[in-house]
Design a protein around this motif. Structure first.
Motif, PDB file in Angstrom:
ATOM      1  N   TRP A  56      49.413  38.595  37.270  1.00  0.00           N
ATOM      2  CA  TRP A  56      48.488  39.724  37.419  1.00  0.00           C
ATOM      3  C   TRP A  56      48.135  39.996  38.882  1.00  0.00           C
ATOM      4  CZ3 TRP A  56      43.595  37.554  34.443  1.00  0.00           C
ATOM      5  CH2 TRP A  56      43.152  36.387  35.056  1.00  0.00           C
ATOM      6  N   GLN A  69      44.886  43.472  43.950  1.00  0.00           N
ATOM      7  CA  GLN A  69      44.363  43.119  42.633  1.00  0.00           C
ATOM      8  C   GLN A  69      44.517  41.627  42.355  1.00  0.00           C
ATOM      9  OE1 GLN A  69      46.123  45.300  39.414  1.00  0.00           O
ATOM     10  NE2 GLN A  69      44.624  44.633  37.920  1.00  0.00           N
ATOM     11  N   HIS A  70      43.435  41.014  41.960  1.00  0.00           N
ATOM     12  CA  HIS A  70      43.318  39.579  41.673  1.00  0.00           C
ATOM     13  C   HIS A  70      43.438  38.702  42.913  1.00  0.00           C
ATOM     14  CE1 HIS A  70      42.528  39.007  37.414  1.00  0.00           C
ATOM     15  NE2 HIS A  70      43.181  40.128  37.237  1.00  0.00           N
ATOM     16  N   GLU A 363      48.172  30.487  38.159  1.00  0.00           N
ATOM     17  CA  GLU A 363      46.768  30.895  38.225  1.00  0.00           C
ATOM     18  C   GLU A 363      46.068  30.251  39.415  1.00  0.00           C
ATOM     19  OE1 GLU A 363      44.606  32.738  38.282  1.00  0.00           O
ATOM     20  OE2 GLU A 363      43.291  32.770  36.547  1.00  0.00           O
ATOM     21  N   ASP A 365      43.566  31.863  40.983  1.00  0.00           N
ATOM     22  CA  ASP A 365      42.161  32.291  40.955  1.00  0.00           C
ATOM     23  C   ASP A 365      41.245  31.119  40.611  1.00  0.00           C
ATOM     24  OD1 ASP A 365      42.998  34.810  41.520  1.00  0.00           O
ATOM     25  OD2 ASP A 365      42.461  35.696  39.610  1.00  0.00           O
TER      26      ASP A 365
END
Length: 419
Positions: A56, A69-70, A363, A365
């Motif tokens: 993403w 984005q992200h 991931e 994030d």
């Protein structure tokens, strides 16, 4: 005819150096073994270690998006706007895959870069890493809230191609987070029909099947988010005879087994594979945070009693202070050089179920990524690192764990490899 003369010493030394460099390059390239070259068996979930694949991340000028984005909480990016916790290692990336981050540099003074998940070559690279390290494949995320974005369809197509090229397997994972409850069933089922009928994704030879049916993962079956009617409608749709039937994995809360609402309890037990989300679920032992896996034996038995498989979730650690702020520091779960990760694989192996779900491949994030992360992020970024361990350390650990889960190597309570 020219007169023969012995070659000069510098020329000989130069040739020897070239040969030595070529030999070193050949050695470091470590060609894939026959086992790594063999395609993963895509007909069963048994024996698989699959990773979640968020995909993403977007960058300006990637052809699909105009914002970070992200990577950032704003369309632009600054040290104060960062939402990710680990900086990906882009040392192997080509120039076309790298997007310069304004105002940030690596410690050596060179410009800092990030990547876009929509780039075909980047997805191919990620799958090459999976092949190289013996990881079976991914559950590629399809967030209901993002299905209007064409980029997620593009990513799915790149995943299909990359899985084919590397012999990995993949399946769709629908994430229900944040979507209006009254529209979940229609939106998800319409998308699945389109994937089956128009794009024929489930007919792909690399798409993961189980018990003769394509696998679909539904993540977010939580009683505090919507009614049990929604969950039952979704599961019943995939269990109906016809072209859309599938083997359903359910991403459920850790306390699924003791749910008091009988309609929800029934929905959980209709799933073909039960996968309780365990990220952040820890206990203290000897002053260290340990993943809470002691309930897995009871979960495994309850799943068996319901006629379902049990898919344990394992993760390498956790950190989201850039995303949530300084007060989130208490949520940090240290990786302990991979021991936190390995302990969960040992617990999964002892269950005897022969499968595991790694959260997540990419991931950054929440700092649960296992792919290559740099130990030298920009100073301004306040990023966590692998603390001096090789950038591929968690890929290597996942590959070793996969061999243990499949029974190719014996159970080892301690990490069997060295950095």
């Amino acid at each position: 005819m020219q007169n023969w003369a012995p070659p000069c010493l510098p020329c000989l030394l130069g040739k020897w150096l070239i040969l030595l460099c070529l030999a070193a390059i050949s050695f470091c390239a470590s060609p894939l073994s026959a086992q790594q070259m063999s395609p993963v068996d895509a007909t069963t979930l048994d024996g698989k270690v699959m990773c979640g694949y968020q995909a993403w991340f977007r960058c300006p000028d990637d052809g699909t998006h105009s914002a970070w984005q992200h990577w950032s909480r704003r369309p632009t990016i600054t040290p104060q706007s960062l939402t990710f916790q680990m900086w990906p290692d882009l040392s192997e990336f080509t120039p076309s895959e790298k997007y310069a981050v304004p105002g940030m540099k690596y410690p050596d003074g060179t410009p800092a870069y990030l990547y876009s998940s929509v780039h075909q070559q980047t997805i191919e690279r990620h799958f090459q890493w999976m092949q190289q390290y013996g990881i079976d494949g991914v559950f590629v995320q399809r967030f209901l809230v993002n299905l209007r974005q064409p980029s997620f369809d593009t990513i799915l197509e790149h995943v299909r191609t990359s899985a084919q090229d590397t012999g990995r397997t993949f399946a769709v994972c629908y994430d229900l987070s944040g979507y209006p409850a009254d529209r979940i069933v229609s939106r998800l089922t319409d998308d699945w029909k389109q994937l089956c009928d128009e794009r024929k994704v489930t007919r792909d030879e690399r798409y993961l099947d189980h018990n003769g049916l394509p696998v679909v993962f539904i993540w977010g079956l939580y009683p505090d988010r919507f009614s049990a009617d929604v969950a039952n409608q979704l599961i019943d749709f995939f269990h109906e005879e016809g072209p859309y039937r599938a083997t359903v994995i359910g991403g459920v809360p850790p306390d699924w087994r003791t749910e008091n609402d009988q309609r929800w309890a029934a929905a959980f037990r209709k799933l073909d594979v039960i996968s309780p989300w365990n990220v952040g679920n820890v206990e203290m032992r000897d002053g260290k945070k340990i993943a809470h896996t002691r309930v897995w034996q009871k979960d495994f038995a309850a799943a068996q009693e319901a006629g379902a498989k049990f898919l344990p979730v394992v993760y390498p650690g956790f950190n989201w202070t850039n995303l949530k702020g300084p007060r989130a520091e208490r949520d940090t779960i240290p990786r302990r050089d991979g021991e936190f990760f390995w302990e969960q694989f040992v617990a999964a192996k002892k269950l005897g179920g022969g499968m595991a779900y790694v959260a997540m491949f990419d991931e950054v994030d929440e700092a649960t990524a296992i792919f290559k992360v740099t130990n030298d992020p920009p100073f301004e970024a306040n990023c966590a690192t692998y603390e001096g361990l090789p950038s591929d350390w968690y890929l290597r650990l996942t590959g070793e764990a996969a061999k243990m889960i499949r029974g190719e190597t014996p159970l080892s309570e301690r990490i069997p490899i060295r950095p």
